[in-house]
Structures are given as structure tokens and as C-alpha cells.
Write a protein that holds these residues in place. Structure first.
Motif, PDB file in Angstrom:
ATOM      1  N   VAL A 298      21.490  -0.095   0.102  1.00  0.00           N
ATOM      2  CA  VAL A 298      21.672   0.425   1.450  1.00  0.00           C
ATOM      3  C   VAL A 298      23.121   0.866   1.615  1.00  0.00           C
ATOM      4  CG1 VAL A 298      19.834  -0.910   2.565  1.00  0.00           C
ATOM      5  CG2 VAL A 298      22.117  -1.901   2.339  1.00  0.00           C
TER       6      VAL A 298
ATOM      7  N   SER B 288      26.658   0.997   3.737  1.00  0.00           N
ATOM      8  CA  SER B 288      27.417   0.100   4.606  1.00  0.00           C
ATOM      9  C   SER B 288      28.455   0.928   5.349  1.00  0.00           C
ATOM     10  CB  SER B 288      28.100  -0.978   3.764  1.00  0.00           C
ATOM     11  OG  SER B 288      28.883  -1.802   4.586  1.00  0.00           O
TER      12      SER B 288
ATOM     13  N   THR C 256      22.559  -3.592   7.373  1.00  0.00           N
ATOM     14  CA  THR C 256      22.952  -4.026   6.035  1.00  0.00           C
ATOM     15  C   THR C 256      22.976  -5.548   5.942  1.00  0.00           C
ATOM     16  OG1 THR C 256      24.274  -2.025   5.764  1.00  0.00           O
ATOM     17  CG2 THR C 256      24.745  -3.844   4.265  1.00  0.00           C
ATOM     18  N   LYS C 257      23.558  -6.188   6.923  1.00  0.00           N
ATOM     19  CA  LYS C 257      23.612  -7.653   6.941  1.00  0.00           C
ATOM     20  C   LYS C 257      22.198  -8.223   6.969  1.00  0.00           C
ATOM     21  CE  LYS C 257      25.301 -11.523   9.662  1.00  0.00           C
ATOM     22  NZ  LYS C 257      25.978 -11.922  10.905  1.00  0.00           N
TER      23      LYS C 257
ATOM     24  N   VAL D 198      20.606  -7.982   3.477  1.00  0.00           N
ATOM     25  CA  VAL D 198      21.146  -8.943   2.523  1.00  0.00           C
ATOM     26  C   VAL D 198      20.519 -10.320   2.732  1.00  0.00           C
ATOM     27  CG1 VAL D 198      23.239 -10.185   1.823  1.00  0.00           C
ATOM     28  CG2 VAL D 198      23.318  -7.710   2.188  1.00  0.00           C
TER      29      VAL D 198
ATOM     30  N   ALA E 211      25.212  -3.005  -1.278  1.00  0.00           N
ATOM     31  CA  ALA E 211      25.638  -2.228  -0.122  1.00  0.00           C
ATOM     32  C   ALA E 211      26.720  -1.259  -0.591  1.00  0.00           C
ATOM     33  CB  ALA E 211      26.183  -3.146   0.964  1.00  0.00           C
TER      34      ALA E 211
ATOM     35  N   LYS F  13      29.519   1.485   0.166  1.00  0.00           N
ATOM     36  CA  LYS F  13      30.454   1.865   1.217  1.00  0.00           C
ATOM     37  C   LYS F  13      30.470   3.383   1.374  1.00  0.00           C
ATOM     38  CE  LYS F  13      33.919   0.622   3.916  1.00  0.00           C
ATOM     39  NZ  LYS F  13      33.609   0.070   5.190  1.00  0.00           N
TER      40      LYS F  13
END
Length: 142
Positions: free
Chosen positions: A110, A112, A126-127, A130, A139, A141
Motif C-alpha cells: 500500500v 503511505s 495503511t495503519k 498493517v 508501505a 512512501k
């Protein structure tokens, strides 16, 4: 070092998602893995708390259709080969978890985004991905 055979990438269809798809394709290529792409559309009933006395079925269908067209354009624009791509309706983290488990994915990728202010307090997709994932999560960036 783990081996990855099936990688699921979740895209939000924002402008920078082409970067995520390119990076995910590079990762899949380096592992000789199949790349599966998904976009999750949140149900309109969630957005309105389910208290709206309207039939949102048609609007939801239009959103899903537009998302499918945009996802196809992004895949073609990036020029990557994917094993599958789809649009799902639901909560993003939950749908990514469900697909990863059902389709026996080895990794979820995904994007971030940088969060500031109130967004830090409320977390992110994203969190959520996870936490409770059945496989590795990466994740990227942007």
C-alpha cells in the motif's frame, strides 16, 4: 529471506498511485511474483451513516464503474502486467485483509502518505492494513 509468489497492491486511485504501482511491479518482478491490483470503494451508506432515506444503489454502481475504468487506465498507463485487478466495495483495510487471506497472498503493498494535524490522531488506511494482516505488508512512501 522470504519468497513472495503473489503480491496484492491496494491503490487509492490518487494522482500518485502510479508511483505505487510502478514500485510494486518492480518488487513483483524481482521476486518473479504475480501482481494483483485492487481498489476499494467505501459504501455510500458508510459515508452517510446509513441514516439517509435514499436508495444509493445507482450512485454506488456509478462510483464502482468509474473506479474500475480509472483502475484500468492506470494499469495501462503504467504498462505493467498484472495477474488480476478488481474493484471491491467495503472498508479498505478489511477488504485487503479478506482478499489476501482468500487468495493466499504473500504480501500486501500500500502507499503511505504523510499525515499532519488531525489525520495523525485518526490513523490511516495503511495503519489499518498493517494491523491484523495475514501476510507481510509493505508501505511505500509517496
Amino acid at each position: 529471506m522470504p519468497t513472495y509468489n503473489n503480491i496484492l497492491v491496494g491503490l487509492d486511485l490518487a494522482e500518485d498511485c502510479t508511483q505505487i504501482l510502478r514500485k510494486a511491479a518492480d518488487i513483483a518482478t524481482s521476486f518473479h511474483a504475480k501482481l494483483h491490483v485492487v481498489h476499494v470503494v467505501e459504501p455510500l451508506a458508510f459515508a452517510y451513516g446509513g441514516d439517509v432515506p435514499l436508495d444509493l444503489t445507482e450512485a454506488q454502481g456509478v462510483m464502482e464503474s468509474q473506479a474500475a475504468e480509472r483502475l484500468e487506465r492506470i494499469i495501462n498507463e503504467v504498462g505493467v502486467t498484472v495477474a488480476s485487478h478488481r474493484v471491491c466495495i467495503g472498508q479498505a483495510a478489511g477488504e485487503l485483509h479478506r482478499l489476501a487471506e482468500e487468495e493466499k497472498m504473500d504480501m500486501i503493498i500500500v502507499g503511505s502518505h504523510s499525515r499532519h494535524g488531525l489525520a495523525l490522531l485518526f490513523g490511516s488506511i495503511t495503519k489499518g492494513v498493517v494491523q491484523n494482516a495475514c501476510c507481510d505488508v509493505m508501505a511505500l512512501k509517496v
